[in-house]
Motif scaffolding. Structure first.
Motif, PDB file in Angstrom:
ATOM      1  N   PHE A   1      12.881  56.591  71.092  1.00 42.50           N
ATOM      2  CA  PHE A   1      13.687  56.244  69.928  1.00 42.50           C
ATOM      3  C   PHE A   1      14.321  57.505  69.347  1.00 42.50           C
ATOM      4  CE2 PHE A   1      10.339  53.145  70.424  1.00 42.50           C
ATOM      5  CZ  PHE A   1      10.965  51.931  70.196  1.00 42.50           C
ATOM      6  N   GLY A   2      15.547  57.382  68.869  1.00 40.82           N
ATOM      7  CA  GLY A   2      16.165  58.548  68.234  1.00 40.82           C
ATOM      8  C   GLY A   2      17.453  58.199  67.543  1.00 40.82           C
ATOM      9  N   GLN A   3      17.865  59.098  66.659  1.00 38.75           N
ATOM     10  CA  GLN A   3      19.140  58.955  65.940  1.00 38.75           C
ATOM     11  C   GLN A   3      19.962  60.221  66.217  1.00 38.75           C
ATOM     12  OE1 GLN A   3      18.217  55.203  64.401  1.00 38.75           O
ATOM     13  NE2 GLN A   3      20.148  56.230  64.281  1.00 38.75           N
ATOM     14  N   PRO A   4      20.584  60.276  67.426  1.00 35.40           N
ATOM     15  CA  PRO A   4      21.256  61.523  67.814  1.00 35.40           C
ATOM     16  C   PRO A   4      22.687  61.673  67.288  1.00 35.40           C
ATOM     17  CG  PRO A   4      21.311  59.966  69.624  1.00 35.40           C
ATOM     18  CD  PRO A   4      20.612  59.278  68.490  1.00 35.40           C
ATOM     19  N   GLU A   5      23.080  60.850  66.300  1.00 35.67           N
ATOM     20  CA  GLU A   5      24.465  60.905  65.814  1.00 35.67           C
ATOM     21  C   GLU A   5      24.883  62.314  65.400  1.00 35.67           C
ATOM     22  OE1 GLU A   5      22.269  58.550  65.062  1.00 35.67           O
ATOM     23  OE2 GLU A   5      23.238  56.583  65.027  1.00 35.67           O
ATOM     24  N   VAL A   6      23.904  63.075  64.828  1.00 36.77           N
ATOM     25  CA  VAL A   6      24.226  64.416  64.341  1.00 36.77           C
ATOM     26  C   VAL A   6      24.801  65.290  65.465  1.00 36.77           C
ATOM     27  CG1 VAL A   6      21.886  65.383  64.720  1.00 36.77           C
ATOM     28  CG2 VAL A   6      23.304  66.275  62.865  1.00 36.77           C
ATOM     29  N   THR A   7      24.391  65.010  66.706  1.00 34.16           N
ATOM     30  CA  THR A   7      24.892  65.805  67.835  1.00 34.16           C
ATOM     31  C   THR A   7      26.340  65.486  68.146  1.00 34.16           C
ATOM     32  OG1 THR A   7      24.231  64.223  69.547  1.00 34.16           O
ATOM     33  CG2 THR A   7      22.562  65.837  68.869  1.00 34.16           C
ATOM     34  N   LEU A   8      26.842  64.370  67.581  1.00 33.52           N
ATOM     35  CA  LEU A   8      28.231  63.956  67.819  1.00 33.52           C
ATOM     36  C   LEU A   8      29.126  64.282  66.622  1.00 33.52           C
ATOM     37  CD1 LEU A   8      27.427  60.359  69.153  1.00 33.52           C
ATOM     38  CD2 LEU A   8      28.162  62.289  70.557  1.00 33.52           C
ATOM     39  N   GLY A   9      28.546  64.926  65.620  1.00 32.91           N
ATOM     40  CA  GLY A   9      29.332  65.238  64.428  1.00 32.91           C
ATOM     41  C   GLY A   9      29.440  64.075  63.464  1.00 32.91           C
ATOM     42  N   ILE A  10      28.560  63.096  63.590  1.00 24.21           N
ATOM     43  CA  ILE A  10      28.547  61.966  62.645  1.00 24.21           C
ATOM     44  C   ILE A  10      27.112  61.739  62.156  1.00 24.21           C
ATOM     45  CG2 ILE A  10      30.624  60.824  63.520  1.00 24.21           C
ATOM     46  CD1 ILE A  10      28.706  58.896  65.090  1.00 24.21           C
ATOM     47  N   MET A  11      26.906  60.625  61.449  1.00 21.78           N
ATOM     48  CA  MET A  11      25.548  60.264  61.027  1.00 21.78           C
ATOM     49  C   MET A  11      25.323  58.793  61.340  1.00 21.78           C
ATOM     50  SD  MET A  11      25.726  59.818  56.917  1.00 21.78           S
ATOM     51  CE  MET A  11      26.102  58.165  56.317  1.00 21.78           C
ATOM     52  N   PRO A  12      24.098  58.287  61.231  1.00 24.32           N
ATOM     53  CA  PRO A  12      23.862  56.867  61.525  1.00 24.32           C
ATOM     54  C   PRO A  12      24.685  55.966  60.610  1.00 24.32           C
ATOM     55  CG  PRO A  12      21.782  58.055  61.370  1.00 24.32           C
ATOM     56  CD  PRO A  12      22.840  58.996  60.884  1.00 24.32           C
ATOM     57  N   GLY A  13      25.053  54.789  61.120  1.00 26.04           N
ATOM     58  CA  GLY A  13      25.896  53.893  60.317  1.00 26.04           C
ATOM     59  C   GLY A  13      25.495  52.432  60.407  1.00 26.04           C
ATOM     60  N   MET A  14      24.375  52.149  61.082  1.00 31.33           N
ATOM     61  CA  MET A  14      23.932  50.740  61.192  1.00 31.33           C
ATOM     62  C   MET A  14      22.518  50.583  60.636  1.00 31.33           C
ATOM     63  SD  MET A  14      25.287  49.849  65.042  1.00 31.33           S
ATOM     64  CE  MET A  14      23.956  48.688  65.364  1.00 31.33           C
TER      65      MET A  14
END
Ligand code: CO8
Length: 257
Positions: free
Chosen positions: A127-140
């Motif tokens: 499990f993970g929330q890797p959005e930070v690596t894409l320059g964004i943050m979680p949104g769901m």
């Protein structure tokens, strides 16, 4: 509706939705969201279905929102059309919904699993929330549902570092309800869904609604909400049947009314 991105099946009184975009690690695109909403609406209306299992493949439950599709987003249209807001319809599905997770559940995939009522994980789940690596943050729901279920420290750790956690850590912090060998994952989840479906659907739905209310209100209001719905249960034929069956030492025959 014919489905391209999911497979929809019935196993007795359990519905089974398998995310099916193998070439993209089950990335969640708009087509998949539309199909999920359609399939869940049919399962909601199907009186023979008492609970639903959502699963992916051995390698990936879902590796997040579809990055290729999302890379085309622009602020104005994403805002005006509430891009991906449809996932809240999925989260609001009123019958019990179990996520059966093996492999990657990342970003929107982790958030989809967390939208379900509980998660059964195979040993390979990550499990993970890797959005930070894409320059964004979680949104769901990664910053909201996750913070409520696993607390601030773990949510911050996952969302700010983008690291993954394995099934054991996810169970320890309360994200996962049970861990089973990958080979037993679907069987375990379907059997849990069938067990739930064998009970009175209105009472199961009220229990789900009331537990979810715990995340929306303070304790006194939540307890009042619980008690009022508890009182309402005495209007159900299934309550009379359940208690009569106990007293008569027989198996109850629930009729969902
Ligand atoms: N989106 C699109 N395609 C993907 C995704 C994705 N999220 N994940 C994997 N794929 C594709 C790859 O591009 C690759 O395609 P191709 O063969 O055409 O190059 C294929 O799946 C296989 O992937 P890999 O070769 O990368 O497989 P590996 O085994 O090497 O790695 C990983 C697997 C670790 C899962 C890796 O694919 C990965 O890191 N994926 C991205 C994970 C990620 O960052 N997820 C977060 C996405 S953002 C998000 O979810 C935001 C949600 C909130 C939106 C709300 C808006 C309101």
């Amino acid at each position: 509706m014919a489905y391209d991105t999911i497979i929809v099946e019935k196993r007795g009184e359990a519905g089974l939705i398998t995310l099916n975009r193998p070439k993209a690690m089950n990335a969640l695109n708009k087509a998949l969201l539309d199909e999920m909403i359609d399939a869940l609406a049919a399962m909601r209306d199907d009186a023979k279905i008492g609970a639903v299992v959502i699963t992916g493949s051995q390698k990936a439950f879902a590796a997040g929102a579809d990055i290729k599709e999302m890379s085309e987003f622009a602020f104005a249209s994403a805002y005006m059309h509430d891009a991906l807001g449809g996932w809240e319809t999925v989260a609001g599905f009123p019958k019990p919904m179990i996520a059966a997770v093996s492999g990657y559940a990342l970003g929107g995939g982790c958030e989809l699993a967390a939208m379900c009522d509980f998660i059964i994980a195979g040993e390979s789940a990550k499990f993970g929330q890797p959005e930070v690596t894409l320059g964004i943050m979680p949104g769901m729901g990664g910053t909201q549902r996750l913070a409520r279920s696993i607390g601030k420290a773990k949510t911050m750790d996952l969302c700010l570092t983008g690291r993954m956690m394995d099934a054991e850590e996810a169970e320890r912090c309360g994200l996962v309800a049970r861990i089973v060998p990958d080979t037993e994952l679907i069987e375990e989840a379907i059997s849990a869904a069938q067990k739930i479906a064998s009970f009175s659907l209105p009472s199961v739905m009220m229990a789900k609604e009331t537990i979810n209310q715990a995340f929306e209100t303070g304790l006194a209001e939540g307890l009042r909400f619980e008690r009022r719905l508890f009182h309402a249960m005495f209007a159900l034929e299934d309550q009379s049947e359940g208690m009569a069956a106990f007293i008569d030492k027989r198996t109850p025959s629930f009729r969902n009314r």
